[in-house]
Design a protein around this motif. Structure first.
Motif, short mmCIF file in Angstrom:
data_model
loop_
_atom_site.label_atom_id
_atom_site.label_comp_id
_atom_site.label_asym_id
_atom_site.label_seq_id
_atom_site.Cartn_x
_atom_site.Cartn_y
_atom_site.Cartn_z
N ARG A 186 0.84 -1.21 0.00
CA ARG A 186 0.00 0.00 0.00
C ARG A 186 0.86 1.25 0.00
NH1 ARG A 186 -2.41 4.14 2.57
NH2 ARG A 186 -4.70 4.31 2.58
N PRO A 187 0.67 2.14 -0.97
CA PRO A 187 1.42 3.41 -0.95
C PRO A 187 1.01 4.25 0.25
CG PRO A 187 0.46 2.97 -3.12
CD PRO A 187 -0.16 1.99 -2.17
N ALA A 188 1.96 5.06 0.73
CA ALA A 188 1.70 5.93 1.88
C ALA A 188 0.91 7.15 1.42
CB ALA A 188 3.01 6.34 2.53
N LEU A 189 -0.40 6.94 1.21
CA LEU A 189 -1.27 7.99 0.71
C LEU A 189 -2.52 8.09 1.59
CD1 LEU A 189 -1.12 7.12 -3.09
CD2 LEU A 189 -0.19 9.19 -2.06
N PRO A 190 -3.09 9.28 1.73
CA PRO A 190 -4.38 9.40 2.43
C PRO A 190 -5.44 8.58 1.70
CG PRO A 190 -3.37 11.55 2.10
CD PRO A 190 -2.57 10.58 1.30
N LEU A 191 -6.41 8.09 2.45
CA LEU A 191 -7.43 7.22 1.87
C LEU A 191 -8.16 7.85 0.68
CD1 LEU A 191 -9.05 4.61 1.92
CD2 LEU A 191 -10.50 5.62 3.67
N PRO A 192 -8.62 9.11 0.75
CA PRO A 192 -9.32 9.67 -0.42
C PRO A 192 -8.45 9.71 -1.67
CG PRO A 192 -9.70 11.03 1.52
CD PRO A 192 -8.62 10.05 1.88
N VAL A 193 -7.16 10.00 -1.50
CA VAL A 193 -6.25 10.07 -2.64
C VAL A 193 -6.05 8.69 -3.25
CG1 VAL A 193 -3.91 10.66 -3.38
CG2 VAL A 193 -5.09 12.10 -1.70
#
Length: 302
Positions: A186-193
């Motif tokens: 999983r990329p370290a991104l906020p859920l909406p993004v």
């Protein structure tokens, strides 16, 4: 102050709602998918669903997309794979399954996801398989098989299965592979993004298949109030609201407990099918659900 262990967290009413809302939404999605059969082509329904969901999510995600564009570029391959497996494959195959199978069957087969998680984890990610994992997987397999043959074991020799059941098996395998990618890469991104990026890649990947389906239709697609209501539901409740509720539920309750709540999906599907479709559950659905629930309990125990 050390973080609390998820297994010891107190489950309040808010967490209970967050755990219960997604299975209810996904059961409703199966009912709506069945209602759409014969009205909206399954692949086109999935494509339109996620186009609308992406449009609704864009105002909340776009600033994050711009801020995290470097991370998105760096993980473009993984995000594309996630979008194809979840948005383009799993959801389209589920709607395709509902054209010839029942919501109860589809959700029961989907509830066997832990079986395929164990197999894919062992084969592709080198995960260690313990004895209770094997026992749980076998019980899930028994439950799914019992539902597939409608309680008639003689069908095993004849391979007399409904095509929709096989489509849902393929969908479950795709979702299991997506889950492992989400867990391991999983990329370290906020859920909406992250969700928005998956929607974009999934919509683009499924566009050619959608165009082919619409071009080869025997009858032209007609838009009406029923179709608009179906699209509005599938684009909001099971696509966006349930996704965010599930993410919050895992954050509150940990990763173990939510798996058990997935088994509520076929229960809700059976209740909704009875009320809305007049499709009463059969005795083999109860046997299959019991076997799948017992298998998940064994597979998840420490």
């Amino acid at each position: 102050m050390p973080a609390s262990n998820p297994s010891t967290r107190r489950i309040d009413w808010t967490t209970l709602f967050l755990l219960t809302f997604p299975p209810l939404s996904w059961a409703g999605n199966a009912i709506v998918g069945r209602l759409a059969a014969g009205t909206v082509p399954p692949v086109a329904l999935n494509w339109a669903r996620w186009v609308l969901a992406g449009m609704l999510l864009a105002p909340f995600a776009w600033r994050g997309v711009v801020e995290h564009r470097a991370v998105l570029r760096r993980h473009a391959g993984v995000i594309t794979a996630m979008g194809i497996l979840s948005i383009a494959s799993y959801n389209a195959l589920q709607y395709l399954a509902l054209t010839s199978s029942t919501p109860i069957n589809v959700t029961l087969i989907g509830a066997s996801t832990p079986l395929f998680l164990i197999v894919i984890g062992a084969l592709c990610f080198g995960e260690r398989v313990r004895p209770w994992h094997v026992a749980g997987a076998l019980l899930c397999m028994v439950g799914v098989t019992f539902v597939l043959v409608r309680g008639e074991l003689a069908r095993l020799a004849q391979l007399d299965l409904v095509p929709g059941d096989l489509y849902m098996l393929a969908a479950t395998i795709a979702w299991s592979a997506y889950t492992w990618l989400l867990r391991k890469q999983r990329p370290a991104l906020p859920l909406p993004v992250l969700l928005f990026a998956q929607i974009v890649t999934g919509v683009l990947a499924s566009a050619p298949v959608t165009a082919w389906e619409l071009l080869t239709l025997d009858q032209p697609l007609q838009w009406n109030g029923k179709v608009a209501g179906i699209l509005l539901y599938v684009a909001t409740i099971p696509s966006l609201l349930a996704y965010f509720a599930w993410d919050r539920a895992i954050a509150r309750a940990g990763a173990q407990l939510p798996v058990f709540f997935i088994t509520l999906t076929p229960v809700f599907a059976a209740l909704l099918s009875t009320v809305l479709l007049g499709d009463w559950p059969r005795w083999y659905h109860g046997v299959g659900l019991a076997a799948i629930a017992a298998g998940i309990w064994l597979a998840q125990r420490r």
